[in-house]
Design a protein around this motif. Structure first.
Motif, short mmCIF file in Angstrom:
data_model
loop_
_atom_site.label_atom_id
_atom_site.label_comp_id
_atom_site.label_asym_id
_atom_site.label_seq_id
_atom_site.Cartn_x
_atom_site.Cartn_y
_atom_site.Cartn_z
N GLY A 52 0.82 -1.23 0.00
CA GLY A 52 0.00 0.00 0.00
C GLY A 52 0.84 1.26 0.00
N VAL A 53 2.15 1.11 0.19
CA VAL A 53 3.01 2.30 0.22
C VAL A 53 3.81 2.38 -1.08
CG1 VAL A 53 5.00 3.35 1.34
CG2 VAL A 53 3.23 2.30 2.72
N THR A 54 3.82 3.57 -1.66
CA THR A 54 4.66 3.83 -2.83
C THR A 54 5.10 5.28 -2.81
OG1 THR A 54 4.79 3.74 -5.24
CG2 THR A 54 2.67 4.41 -4.32
N SER A 55 6.20 5.56 -3.48
CA SER A 55 6.65 6.95 -3.52
C SER A 55 5.93 7.75 -4.58
CB SER A 55 8.16 6.99 -3.82
OG SER A 55 8.83 6.48 -2.71
N ALA A 56 5.39 7.08 -5.59
CA ALA A 56 4.68 7.78 -6.67
C ALA A 56 3.83 6.78 -7.42
CB ALA A 56 5.70 8.42 -7.62
N ILE A 57 2.89 7.32 -8.19
CA ILE A 57 2.07 6.47 -9.06
C ILE A 57 2.63 6.58 -10.48
CG2 ILE A 57 -0.24 6.10 -10.03
CD1 ILE A 57 -0.07 5.46 -7.03
N LEU A 58 2.85 5.44 -11.07
CA LEU A 58 3.44 5.40 -12.42
C LEU A 58 2.33 5.36 -13.47
CD1 LEU A 58 6.24 4.93 -13.85
CD2 LEU A 58 5.68 2.49 -13.76
N PRO A 59 2.36 6.27 -14.46
CA PRO A 59 1.36 6.17 -15.54
C PRO A 59 1.66 4.94 -16.40
CG PRO A 59 2.50 8.32 -15.53
CD PRO A 59 3.26 7.42 -14.63
N SER A 276 14.55 2.43 -3.04
CA SER A 276 14.97 3.82 -2.76
C SER A 276 15.88 4.35 -3.88
CB SER A 276 15.67 3.92 -1.40
OG SER A 276 16.74 3.03 -1.35
N GLU A 277 16.66 3.47 -4.51
CA GLU A 277 17.53 3.91 -5.62
C GLU A 277 16.73 4.31 -6.85
OE1 GLU A 277 20.77 1.14 -6.66
OE2 GLU A 277 20.43 0.28 -4.67
N LEU A 278 15.53 3.74 -6.97
CA LEU A 278 14.72 4.01 -8.16
C LEU A 278 13.72 5.15 -7.95
CD1 LEU A 278 15.01 2.51 -10.86
CD2 LEU A 278 15.86 1.12 -9.00
N ILE A 279 13.67 5.68 -6.72
CA ILE A 279 12.67 6.73 -6.45
C ILE A 279 12.83 7.94 -7.37
CG2 ILE A 279 11.98 8.45 -4.72
CD1 ILE A 279 12.10 6.17 -2.66
N PRO A 280 14.06 8.42 -7.62
CA PRO A 280 14.17 9.58 -8.52
C PRO A 280 13.60 9.27 -9.91
CG PRO A 280 16.22 9.24 -7.31
CD PRO A 280 15.35 8.06 -7.01
N THR A 281 13.86 8.07 -10.42
CA THR A 281 13.34 7.70 -11.74
C THR A 281 11.82 7.64 -11.70
OG1 THR A 281 15.28 6.30 -11.98
CG2 THR A 281 13.53 5.97 -13.57
N LEU A 282 11.29 7.03 -10.64
CA LEU A 282 9.83 6.91 -10.51
C LEU A 282 9.19 8.30 -10.43
CD1 LEU A 282 7.64 4.77 -10.25
CD2 LEU A 282 8.08 4.71 -7.79
N ASN A 283 9.79 9.16 -9.63
CA ASN A 283 9.23 10.51 -9.48
C ASN A 283 9.28 11.28 -10.79
OD1 ASN A 283 8.51 10.33 -6.81
ND2 ASN A 283 10.50 11.01 -6.05
N LYS A 284 10.36 11.10 -11.53
CA LYS A 284 10.51 11.81 -12.81
C LYS A 284 9.41 11.36 -13.79
CE LYS A 284 13.64 11.09 -16.07
NZ LYS A 284 14.89 10.51 -16.43
N LEU A 285 9.19 10.07 -13.85
CA LEU A 285 8.21 9.54 -14.81
C LEU A 285 6.77 9.80 -14.36
CD1 LEU A 285 9.98 6.19 -15.69
CD2 LEU A 285 9.78 8.22 -17.13
N ALA A 286 6.59 9.97 -13.05
CA ALA A 286 5.24 10.20 -12.53
C ALA A 286 4.75 11.61 -12.82
CB ALA A 286 5.22 9.96 -11.02
N CYS A 287 5.69 12.53 -13.11
CA CYS A 287 5.30 13.94 -13.34
C CYS A 287 4.47 14.10 -14.60
CB CYS A 287 6.54 14.80 -13.47
SG CYS A 287 7.44 14.91 -11.94
#
Ligand code: SF4
Ligand code: SF4
Length: 287
Positions: A52-59, A276-287
């Motif tokens: 249930g926890v994620t840093s971002a939602i991926l399109p 945690s290493e992939l959070i920046p990538t996930l955040n970038k793609l979630a924008c």
């Protein structure tokens, strides 16, 4: 479904490969169609590790790009899973689009989903066509009276059901889901949360039903009381209770004992999460 896929490379279903094969969870499914009394998806913390926890939602249209980046960092990934942070089948359009896109580029990956089962039956055929090899159905009770203590509400279309009625509808869909998945040759895990005083005395009955339906494995998961939920103040099950239930359940259906209760954006081997290493990538793609 591709018969050529080597299902032994799923680290959750085969402990032997958990040190060499990894999984990535694509957090494309934010919504849910039921409310479990132990679930709170409002927290969005990089330090918290639980479903249930994620840093971002991926399109969905960014899923391939994200997987490309994941595989550069962690080439041992053999399983692409969708585990929320809500329910993948409550978000069937997003989930299926994600698998369709990834399947075009990575047809040999194992695909895995987890669901509460409510909206699963109508999608089993398509999931099988797409090569989904593993599905988890979370089934915490096979008695609606007990289910009613675990689920606040169950939504079908625009209608919300509560109490025993909601729990009965959910249970019927879960049983149908497992039957249909097994008829398609999909490997099925039944997750059951151990909730002391609510369903602990009933979980062997759940194991029995899972075995009768042909489920391949059961994962008895200890309750993790989460803030701002009706079960926040409950005790976690003791180690002795977990051990006893797994031993008894194991006489009926094989038991998973190495579950890490992963985040919805987990990446890597089960023993060394790299989300945690992939959070920046996930955040970038979630924008
Ligand atoms: Fe949360 Fe999953 Fe239950 Fe939905 S089915 S309320 S996402 S635990
Ligand atoms: Fe595997 Fe358990 Fe993690 Fe799911 S939550 S990916 S079953 S270890």
């Amino acid at each position: 479904m591709s018969e050529a896929k080597d299902r032994s490379k799923h680290p959750c279903f085969n402990k032997e490969t958990s040190g060499s094969c990894g999984r990535v969870h694509l957090p494309v499914a934010p919504g849910c169609n039921i409310q479990c009394n132990y679930c709170n998806r409002k927290y969005d913390c990089v330090n918290e590790s639980r479903p249930g926890v994620t840093s971002a939602i991926l399109p969905p249209d960014k899923a391939v790009e994200y997987l490309d980046e994941v595989l550069k960092k962690e080439p041992r990934i053999t399983v692409v899973g969708i585990a929320g942070p809500g329910d993948p089948m409550a978000e069937a359009k997003r989930t299926i689009e994600t698998i369709e896109r990834i399947n075009e580029k990575y047809p040999d990956m194992l695909y895995c989903l987890s669901s509460n089962g409510l909206a699963l039956p109508e999608h089993v055929d398509r999931l099988a066509e797409l090569g989904v090899t593993h599905v988890t159905v979370t089934m915490n009770a096979v008695d609606p009276e007990i289910g009613a203590k675990i689920y606040s509400w169950v939504r079908v279309g625009k209608v919300v059901y509560r109490g025993v009625e909601g729990a009965r509808i959910l249970l019927e869909r879960q049983l149908e889901s497992i039957r249909l998945l097994k008829a398609k040759g999909i490997t099925v895990k039944v997750n059951s949360i151990i909730i002391p005083g609510v369903n602990d005395h009933h979980l062997i009955e759940v194991a029995k039903v899972a075995a009768e339906l042909g489920a391949d494995i059961q994962n008895l998961i200890p309750l993790h009381p989460t803030a701002d939920t009706p079960f926040a103040g409950m005790e976690e099950p003791t180690k002795a209770l977990i051990h006893e239930l797994r031993a008894k359940g194991g006489e009926l259906v094989p038991q998973m004992t190495h579950c890490k209760r992963c985040r919805a954006d987990a990446v890597g081997l089960l023993c060394s999460d790299r989300s945690s290493e992939l959070i920046p990538t996930l955040n970038k793609l979630a924008c």
